[in-house]
Structure formats: structure tokens, C-alpha cells
Design a protein around this motif. Structure first.
Motif, short mmCIF file in Angstrom:
data_model
loop_
_atom_site.label_atom_id
_atom_site.label_comp_id
_atom_site.label_asym_id
_atom_site.label_seq_id
_atom_site.Cartn_x
_atom_site.Cartn_y
_atom_site.Cartn_z
N LYS A 115 18.10 4.82 15.25
CA LYS A 115 16.70 4.55 15.66
C LYS A 115 16.02 5.85 16.12
N ALA A 118 14.95 7.69 13.15
CA ALA A 118 13.75 7.10 12.57
C ALA A 118 12.50 7.55 13.34
N MET A 123 8.33 7.45 12.35
CA MET A 123 8.11 6.02 12.13
C MET A 123 7.54 5.37 13.38
N ARG A 126 6.84 -0.66 14.59
CA ARG A 126 6.82 -1.70 13.56
C ARG A 126 7.65 -1.27 12.34
N GLN A 127 7.49 0.01 11.95
CA GLN A 127 8.24 0.51 10.79
C GLN A 127 9.73 0.55 11.10
N ILE A 128 10.09 0.92 12.32
CA ILE A 128 11.51 0.97 12.70
C ILE A 128 12.12 -0.43 12.65
N PHE A 130 11.05 -3.12 10.80
CA PHE A 130 11.16 -3.71 9.46
C PHE A 130 11.94 -2.85 8.47
N LYS A 131 11.99 -1.54 8.69
CA LYS A 131 12.66 -0.67 7.73
C LYS A 131 14.05 -0.22 8.19
N VAL A 132 14.34 -0.40 9.50
CA VAL A 132 15.64 0.06 9.99
C VAL A 132 16.43 -1.08 10.66
N GLU A 133 15.85 -1.66 11.71
CA GLU A 133 16.63 -2.60 12.51
C GLU A 133 16.94 -3.90 11.76
N PRO A 135 16.84 -4.60 8.43
CA PRO A 135 17.77 -4.43 7.30
C PRO A 135 19.22 -4.21 7.73
N HIS A 213 19.24 -7.65 0.87
CA HIS A 213 17.80 -7.88 1.07
C HIS A 213 17.29 -8.86 0.03
#
Length: 522
Positions: A115, A118, A123, A126-128, A130-133, A135, A213
Motif C-alpha cells: 500500500k 501504491a 494513487m 480510492r485507487q488503492i 480498487f486497484k490494490v486492496e 484485488p 478477477h
């Protein structure tokens, strides 16, 4: 010579109904799962971001898991009535905890270094998310959904108690009717569904992150499609009947109504506990109830006359193992104290006090014995133990209490009560296998459910209550070593009931009238 139907034969004969109830079962499972995902996933994310809320949210979700599912269904009935809606809500509540908890655990388990990296890349929060946590936590979240799915497949069998449909209709009907094939017709598909869903979701959980995904997206779409395709059962403008599982499968129940009256009406399976109230509240139009039930009076229900006499006499009497009477001869005389003491009106009044006035069966039993000058203070009860069983409705609880008080007062025997044993099969098997020593049974049930003679024999017997009693008394002793004591007095027969106002408005007084009305308005 008649041969017992095989399991495979039962599956073939009932294949359409099994398929229909399996689809209903899947619909219940996925509709509730969809609701749980829509609420549980955001809640899991919320408490992961605001961890001070986690204890409260997980505690509330966990509280629903501690409530017995049948009790939770009962709580929903006053709020939502009967049918699929309360069943889906209960399943939704049961599915919440694993989804919320695994979403929470999955997100907080993401490595902080990832994180931080990221954030270092610029990022936003919000991006962290949906795109990191999300997934990275998908395998853990899918494990929660997998657990919730399997739980819901199992709990959904209870939906049959409140006319929610599903494979529970076969299971509870089979238990009530002493029909193993029917039990397995519900239990096997339900088990296979649980294994299948667990296997498929397990495969999804083990996929590589790049594929999981897509798999999660496909699963979500399938869940929405199955839920959307699930149709709530509805009778439209037609009359709708609600019958308990045992009534549905008995020749002196719905099967007899179809064969003798050629009655064809949309039906739902429903528990006796909520059936009368559902009729009173216009959720149903017809029910198959009991002629001495106290709710007849409370809800102003009318009995349609059985003009073709498909319902045999149902005189109640205690059934006792012969060896128990031999070991404790004083028991015979004590049980005989109740012979002929309760007529139909008296039993209806006793049931009314329990079912409607909510008095305890023990108080009602004692008041009755005192009024008949039969009540005595309990003796020491140190010369043996008698185990009394009962089925799971008020009248049986009252009779069990009455016999318990009589035995304690008139003998030096102790009493252990095992009430609420479900339907006929459970009580009878418990008696046969020496788990209880006696329970109150009805002559018509002994004839049709336990002995099951051929139809010609039944027709020759049901014209007189004495013939039915004599036959079941002789056959029970001969086949099972069980003794029918003399009848108590009242006749709690099956009866088809409607709201009195509706029956009068439609000018229906007999079951034949009902059949003709349905045909004319089909």
C-alpha cells in the motif's frame, strides 16, 4: 402383491417436482446471497477503513448466527408474513457474517509495504482500494462467499416451514410420513448442491490473481441472473391452499382430496405453527387443519364438510410399549383415568388456552385435572421412570402434561417428558426403539401412516370409529408389541378450513362445493 417403492422409482415418479423444488432451492440460495453480497462487501470495506466499528458490526452480524434458524423464521412471520420473502431475509442474515468478516480480514491483511508503494506512485485512496486492496484480498473474500453459499444451501431447507418452497418440502414431508425415499429426495439434491457450489467456488478461490478477477465477475453476474430469474410462487387470483408436509403426502390428506374429490388447487407447504394465522391474514384461502384446534375459534374459521368421508376418525389414545405395562402394572389403571374424559369441545377449549391465550400446557393440564377432581400432589417418584413423548403441537404438549401429572400423582413413578418430537415418524420410531415409553397418538394416523392397509380395507374401516380403533389396537400389538389404551374421547380429525366470511361469501359448505367453485372459476 404390493411392493415397496424403490428410491430410484420415487425419483423417477417425482422428477418434475424434485427439479422444480431444486430450482426454487437454488433461487432462495442465490437471491439471499446476492443481498448479502450487496450489503456485506461494502460493510467489510467500511470496517476495514474504520476499524473502531469492526467490533460492533461483526458482533451484530454474528448475533444472527447464534439465533436458531427456525426461531429466526418465526420472528420474521409477524413482520413479513409467509412465503419466500421472509425465507430470503433469514438466509440473507445468515450469510452476512462470513462475507463481512472475510472482506474485512482480506483488506486489513494486505501488506502495508504494497500500500505504501501504491501511495508512492501517487494513487488516491480510492485507487488503492480498487486497484490494490480488493484485488489482493479477493481469494479471502471468495472464501467468505463460499462459506455463506454452503450455509444457505443447508438453511434453505427450513423455508418449507413457512411456505417458502425448496427441497425441505420433501425432507419434512418424508419425516412426517415415515417415508425414507421422500426424505432422501430432498436431502440428496440439497447435499449435492452444497458440494457442487463448494467445489466450484473453491476452484475460483484457487485461481491466479489475474484470472480470479474475471471469475469473480462471472460469479457475480451468474448470481444476479439466477436471483432475477427466481419467481416468487403466486396463485394469481385463484384460491391458494396451504398444507403441512404430512397432510400433503397422506391418502387421508391432499392425496385423498385429489383422488376422491378430484380437487385441483394451487398449494404451498407450510408449518402447522403458522398455517392458521396465514389463513386469517388472507395469505392463504384454504388450509388442512385439525377439527379441535383452538385457533378455529380464535380466527373464526369454518370447516368444509367432508361429504365423501375421506378423513377417518382420529380418536386420541396413549400408545404404550407392552413391556412397560408389564413392568409397571399400576400404569395401565393410571392412564385409564383419562378414558372418555375429554370431548371435542373440551379439547378445543384447552387448545385455545394454549394456542391463543398463551397459557402454558402445564397450567392448562393442571386446571383441567383439578376441574375433574383428578389432580393429586406428586409422590416421591422413586420406583421407576416413565418417558413420555409428544409431537410438536399444542394439543400433544397438553396431553403429555396431563399424563405426566397423573403418573406422578397416582403412582410412585418418576416422569421424564420428551416433547416436540416432530411428526408421527419421529414419535413412533422413538417408541419402537425404546427411547420413550408412551405418547398420545390418533387412530386415523395409526391406520393411514403407520399400518397403511390397502384402500379397500381402509374404506371398510372408516365407516365406524370402533372398527378403526379395534384394527389399530390389534395390529399394533401384533406387529410392534405396542398397546393402544382406551381412547380419551375427542376426535381430532383432519378438516379443510376457510375463513368463515369467505366461505359464506362464496356459498361453500362442503368440499364438493369448493371443487365445483374452483372448476367454474379456473
Amino acid at each position: 402383491m404390493d411392493q415397496q417403492q424403490s428410491l430410484w422409482g420415487f425419483f423417477l415418479l417425482q422428477s418434475d417436482e424434485i427439479l422444480s423444488q431444486t430450482i426454487t432451492h437454488i433461487g432462495l440460495t442465490f437471491a439471499s446471497l446476492l443481498l448479502a453480497m450487496l450489503l456485506g462487501l461494502p460493510m467489510g470495506v467500511l470496517i476495514a477503513k474504520r476499524r473502531t466499528l469492526s467490533g460492533t458490526v461483526l458482533g451484530i452480524a454474528g448475533m444472527f448466527q447464534t439465533i436458531p434458524s427456525i426461531a429466526l423464521l418465526g420472528f420474521m412471520i409477524p413482520l413479513l408474513g409467509i412465503g419466500t420473502l421472509p425465507a430470503i431475509i433469514v438466509l440473507f442474515l445468515y450469510a452476512l457474517l462470513p462475507i463481512i468478516r472475510n472482506t474485512y480480514v482480506g483488506i486489513i491483511g494486505v501488506d502495508e509495504a504494497v500500500k505504501d508503494a501504491a501511495k508512492g506512485m501517487g494513487m488516491t485512496s480510492r485507487q488503492i482500494l480498487f486497484k490494490v486492496e480488493l484485488p489482493l484480498s479477493l481469494p479471502v473474500i471468495m472464501a467468505g462467499i463460499r462459506t455463506a453459499t454452503v450455509i444457505n444451501v443447508g438453511v434453505a431447507t427450513l423455508a418449507a416451514y413457512i411456505a417458502g418452497g425448496g427441497l425441505g418440502e420433501f425432507i419434512f414431508g418424508g419425516i412426517a410420513l415415515n417415508n425414507t425415499n421422500m426424505i432422501l429426495a430432498g436431502a440428496i439434491p440439497a447435499s449435492l448442491l452444497a458440494v457442487l457450489f463448494d467445489f466450484l467456488l473453491g476452484k475460483v478461490q484457487l485461481l491466479q490473481p489475474a484470472r480470479i478477477h474475471k471469475a469473480a465477475l462471472v460469479f457475480s453476474i451468474v448470481t444476479i441472473m439466477v436471483s432475477a430469474a427466481y419467481l416468487m410462487p403466486s396463485a394469481g387470483n385463484k384460491l391458494l391452499a396451504g398444507f403441512e408436509p404430512e397432510f400433503m403426502g397422506r391418502t387421508d390428506g391432499y392425496l385423498g382430496l385429489k383422488s376422491e374429490y378430484e380437487l385441483s388447487v394451487p398449494t404451498v407447504v407450510i408449518s402447522d405453527a403458522v398455517m392458521y394465522k396465514a389463513l386469517f391474514e388472507n395469505k392463504l384461502d384454504i388450509i388442512g387443519g385439525y377439527s379441535t384446534d383452538g385457533r378455529l375459534k380464535a380466527y373464526d374459521l369454518a370447516i368444509l364438510q367432508d361429504d365423501k368421508m375421506i378423513f377417518p376418525p382420529y380418536y386420541a389414545a396413549p400408545v404404550v410399549r407392552a413391556e412397560v405395562l408389564q413392568r409397571y402394572p399400576e400404569l395401565r389403571k393410571t392412564l385409564g383415568l383419562l378414558t372418555g374424559m375429554i370431548d371435542d369441545a373440551t379439547m378445543t377449549d384447552l387448545n385455545y388456552r394454549v394456542d391463543i391465550l398463551k397459557q402454558s400446557p402445564g397450567k392448562v393440564a393442571k386446571d383441567f385435572l383439578v376441574s375433574k377432581k383428578l389432580w393429586r400432589a406428586p409422590q416421591k417418584g422413586n420406583q421407576g421412570m416413565i418417558r413420555i413423548g409428544s409431537k410438536i403441537f399444542g394439543e400433544q404438549y397438553i396431553l403429555a402434561e396431563i399424563y405426566s401429572m397423573l403418573i406422578r400423582g397416582y403412582t410412585n413413578l418418576g416422569v421424564e417428558t420428551k416433547t416436540g418430537l416432530g411428526g408421527t415418524k419421529i414419535c413412533f420410531d422413538a417408541l419402537l426403539h425404546k427411547q420413550i415409553d408412551l405418547y398420545p397418538e390418533y387412530t386415523g394416523t395409526g391406520l393411514q401412516v403407520i399400518l397403511q392397509p390397502d384402500p379397500q380395507k381402509v374404506d371398510s374401516l372408516i365407516v365406524a370409529k370402533e372398527k378403526v380403533f379395534q384394527y389399530v389396537q390389534e395390529q399394533f400389538e401384533k406387529r410392534y408389541g405396542l398397546i393402544w389404551m382406551d381412547p380419551i374421547g375427542f376426535n381430532n380429525t383432519y378438516a379443510l378450513m376457510m375463513r368463515r366470511r369467505q366461505a359464506q361469501a362464496l356459498n361453500l359448505t362442503t368440499i364438493t362445493d369448493l371443487k365445483q367453485y374452483i372448476e367454474q372459476n379456473d
